[in-house]
Scaffold this motif. Structure first.
Motif, PDB file in Angstrom:
ATOM      1  N   UNK A 166      -3.718  10.102 -11.242  1.00 13.51           N
ATOM      2  CA  UNK A 166      -2.276  10.148 -11.062  1.00 13.51           C
ATOM      3  C   UNK A 166      -1.631   8.854 -10.579  1.00 13.51           C
ATOM      4  N   UNK A 167      -2.421   7.868 -10.274  1.00 13.48           N
ATOM      5  CA  UNK A 167      -1.857   6.586  -9.841  1.00 13.48           C
ATOM      6  C   UNK A 167      -2.161   5.526 -10.879  1.00 13.48           C
ATOM      7  N   UNK A 168      -2.907   4.520 -10.477  1.00 13.97           N
ATOM      8  CA  UNK A 168      -3.310   3.485 -11.428  1.00 13.97           C
ATOM      9  C   UNK A 168      -4.811   3.601 -11.675  1.00 13.97           C
ATOM     10  N   UNK A 169      -5.190   3.594 -12.924  1.00 17.04           N
ATOM     11  CA  UNK A 169      -6.607   3.648 -13.272  1.00 17.04           C
ATOM     12  C   UNK A 169      -6.957   2.351 -13.990  1.00 17.04           C
ATOM     13  N   UNK A 170      -7.896   1.613 -13.439  1.00 14.70           N
ATOM     14  CA  UNK A 170      -8.261   0.339 -14.071  1.00 14.70           C
ATOM     15  C   UNK A 170      -9.773   0.229 -14.219  1.00 14.70           C
ATOM     16  N   UNK A 171     -10.196  -0.394 -15.280  1.00 18.14           N
ATOM     17  CA  UNK A 171     -11.634  -0.587 -15.452  1.00 18.14           C
ATOM     18  C   UNK A 171     -11.999  -2.043 -15.252  1.00 18.14           C
ATOM     19  N   UNK A 191       0.830  -1.209   0.000  1.00 21.68           N
ATOM     20  CA  UNK A 191       0.000   0.000   0.000  1.00 21.68           C
ATOM     21  C   UNK A 191       0.862   1.256   0.000  1.00 21.68           C
ATOM     22  N   UNK A 192       0.405   2.259  -0.711  1.00 20.40           N
ATOM     23  CA  UNK A 192       1.080   3.549  -0.683  1.00 20.40           C
ATOM     24  C   UNK A 192       2.107   3.759  -1.780  1.00 20.40           C
ATOM     25  N   UNK A 193       2.450   2.718  -2.534  1.00 20.08           N
ATOM     26  CA  UNK A 193       3.400   2.912  -3.626  1.00 20.08           C
ATOM     27  C   UNK A 193       2.854   3.948  -4.607  1.00 20.08           C
ATOM     28  N   UNK A 194       3.658   4.938  -4.964  1.00 21.82           N
ATOM     29  CA  UNK A 194       3.167   5.998  -5.851  1.00 21.82           C
ATOM     30  C   UNK A 194       2.569   5.461  -7.152  1.00 21.82           C
ATOM     31  N   UNK A 195       3.116   4.358  -7.645  1.00 22.79           N
ATOM     32  CA  UNK A 195       2.630   3.827  -8.918  1.00 22.79           C
ATOM     33  C   UNK A 195       1.146   3.455  -8.860  1.00 22.79           C
ATOM     34  N   UNK A 200      -0.979   4.715  -6.260  1.00 24.14           N
ATOM     35  CA  UNK A 200      -1.663   5.545  -5.274  1.00 24.14           C
ATOM     36  C   UNK A 200      -2.034   6.891  -5.895  1.00 24.14           C
ATOM     37  N   UNK A 201      -3.300   7.137  -6.118  1.00 22.02           N
ATOM     38  CA  UNK A 201      -4.427   6.287  -5.745  1.00 22.02           C
ATOM     39  C   UNK A 201      -4.657   5.170  -6.760  1.00 22.02           C
ATOM     40  N   UNK A 202      -5.410   4.185  -6.310  1.00 20.97           N
ATOM     41  CA  UNK A 202      -5.931   3.197  -7.251  1.00 20.97           C
ATOM     42  C   UNK A 202      -7.359   3.633  -7.573  1.00 20.97           C
ATOM     43  N   UNK A 203      -7.619   3.768  -8.848  1.00 24.68           N
ATOM     44  CA  UNK A 203      -8.940   4.214  -9.285  1.00 24.68           C
ATOM     45  C   UNK A 203      -9.580   3.078 -10.071  1.00 24.68           C
TER      46      UNK A 203
END
Ligand code: ADP
Ligand code: MG
Length: 467
Positions: free
Chosen positions: A287-292, A159-163, A165-168
């Motif tokens: 700004x983090x990871x965006x997944x659908x 948790x918290x890794x910039x890559x 964070x946030x997880x969307x």
């Protein structure tokens, strides 16, 4: 009563846990078979509910009797009551003092980080508990959700890794967004029980924020949100147009993000498509990871049904699973709903779980016919259920009206709804073809003269067709 419950926890809940978490709760009432227990903070409540909901429920029932339940409420005054049962202080002491006092009176405080929070945080609580069913184990992975699943796992592991964070996570309704975010929360709490994971629906965040302004408790509001380790915020599309809330959330977000606290957001659409969302928020969210997350394909739907049946400890024949999976195809909540309904219906009607029952139970749950073939068994089953007669009765030589009428209805429907010939229908009901023709003619006439028969035929037809 509470003492009885505590005694019953022996052997159900680990002794240390009882000492630390269960025993300190304060029983405040027993109403309508519901035991109300108070704790000092939302975190304590969440923690206890996440871990001991079922176990404590068992203890309550064993001590007080079947049908008894319990509820945990948050009352910040409890912390004081716990320390000084006789002289309850009016207002909680100032922050540092309280913390010190607690250290003295509770030497185990180091392992009890949640308990020291909130004595000074009377913020109204809209945060909801994690749903104990929404775990990674219960989540079926398929092509449609493998990416969000993998991302959620990654977040749970680091948790918290910039890559990320946030997880969307975004996608249509009922596809598992909330489930996944709760799964991360559960995993974090399992690995680090002391972590403070907060789940809240965006609308509740808005409400809580508005209330805090009105009640001038913004400090407590911020105190609460700035001091969590992970924020799970659900359905952020409802931030649309809420300018003030967005501004506040922007601060919360930055505060947490900057201190490396993980944030997970869900929405029904991607960040840039959320209406009336400030640009700076959009860029933060993206700004983090965006997944659908996509609607599940057939194999995943089958797997989800099988898993659910297993959880419910019900045997569902493969053809029934396939049957449902091929007809409920867009939404996992509906898929589960269909199965639950089928199980309930079958047990209520004492019918086997098969395709016929499925049609009767699900009716308009299932869209389209998609090559489904109506059989005489299906018709017979539904007619029997309606008239509360057995298949043996219908096929017997009995001629009393309470059997003959259902038999004629069934014969009529077999001719109307299948391609089966007169003699074959006759054979099925142990009659010759002329009896079937006669029955058909009789019911045909009745549907024209008798409103009740007409309505009955219509309703049975709908059930049989499952439309
Ligand atoms: P959303 O938040 O996307 O609207 P939910 O997370 O509430 O959807 O999921 C709806 C229901 O479907 C929940 O009961 C959830 O447990 C179940 N569900 C969703 N996806 C899966 C999956 N992949 N495996 C098992 N159950 C699932
Ligand atoms: Mg949801």
């Amino acid at each position: 009563e509470w003492q009885k419950v505590l005694e019953k926890t022996v052997g159900i809940i680990h002794e240390d846990a009882v000492k630390k978490w269960i025993a300190p709760m304060i029983p405040v009432a027993l109403e309508n078979k519901e035991l109300i227990l108070a704790v000092d903070t939302i975190f304590t409540k969440q923690y206890i509910e996440q871990r001991y909901l079922v176990l404590l429920g068992d203890a309550v029932q064993q001590a007080l009797g079947a049908g008894y339940t319990f509820k945990i409420i948050v009352d910040p005054a409890i912390a004081d009551a716990q320390k000084e049962p006789s002289a309850q202080k009016e207002a909680p002491a100032e922050k540092t003092e309280t913390a010190e006092a607690e250290e003295e009176s509770a030497p185990t405080q180091g392992s009890l980080p949640l308990a020291s929070e909130g004595t000074h945080a009377p913020a109204p609580d809209d945060a909801t508990t994690l749903n104990s069913k929404y775990t990674f184990d219960a989540f079926v992975m398929g092509r449609s959700n493998q990416f969000p699943y993998a991302m959620a796992k990654a977040v749970a592991d680091a948790p918290g890794l910039p890559a990320h964070n946030p997880l969307f996570i975004y996608g249509g309704v009922g596809l598992g967004k909330t489930h996944l975010m709760h799964a991360v929360g559960h995993k974090i709490l399992a690995d680090h029980p002391e972590k403070r994971v907060l789940y809240i629906a965006s609308m509740d965040f808005t409400n809580e924020f508005i209330r805090s302004i009105r009640e001038k408790s913004m400090d407590a509001f911020r105190e609460k949100y700035y001091n969590i380790d992970m924020l799970l915020i659900d359905d952020i599309q409802f931030f649309a147009g809420q300018e003030q809330t967005q501004t506040e959330f922007f601060q919360t977000f930055n505060k947490l993000r900057d201190s490396g606290k993980q944030i997970i957001l869900t929405s029904d659409r991607q960040p840039q498509d959320v209406k009336d969302l400030e640009d700076r928020l959009i860029s933060r969210f993206a700004g983090g990871a965006v997944v659908d997350i996509q609607p599940p394909e057939f194999e995943t739907r089958v797997a989800i049904l099988q898993k659910k049946a297993q959880t419910e400890q019900v045997d569902i024949p493969e053809d029934v699973v396939t049957y449902i999976a091929s007809r409920v195809d867009s939404n996992i909540r509906e898929l589960e709903g269909a199965l639950t309904r089928l199980i309930k219906y079958a047990s209520m009607m004492r019918m086997p779980i098969d395709e016929t029952t499925c049609v009767a139970a699900l009716g308009n749950y299932l869209h389209g016919e998609k090559g489904r073939r109506i059989t005489m068994e299906m018709i017979e089953r539904i007619v029997c259920t309606h008239f509360k007669v057995t298949s043996e009765d219908i096929r017997s030589t009995k001629r009393s009206n309470d059997i003959a009428y259902p038999r004629q209805i069934a014969m009529f429907l077999c001719h109307e709804l299948t391609e089966v010939s007169w003699p074959t229908i006759g054979g099925f009901f142990n009659r010759d073809h002329s009896t079937v023709i006669h029955a058909h003619k009789k019911i045909q006439n009745l549907t024209e003269s008798d409103g009740a028969t007409k309505a009955l035929i219509e309703s049975l037809t709908i059930q049989i067709k499952g439309i």
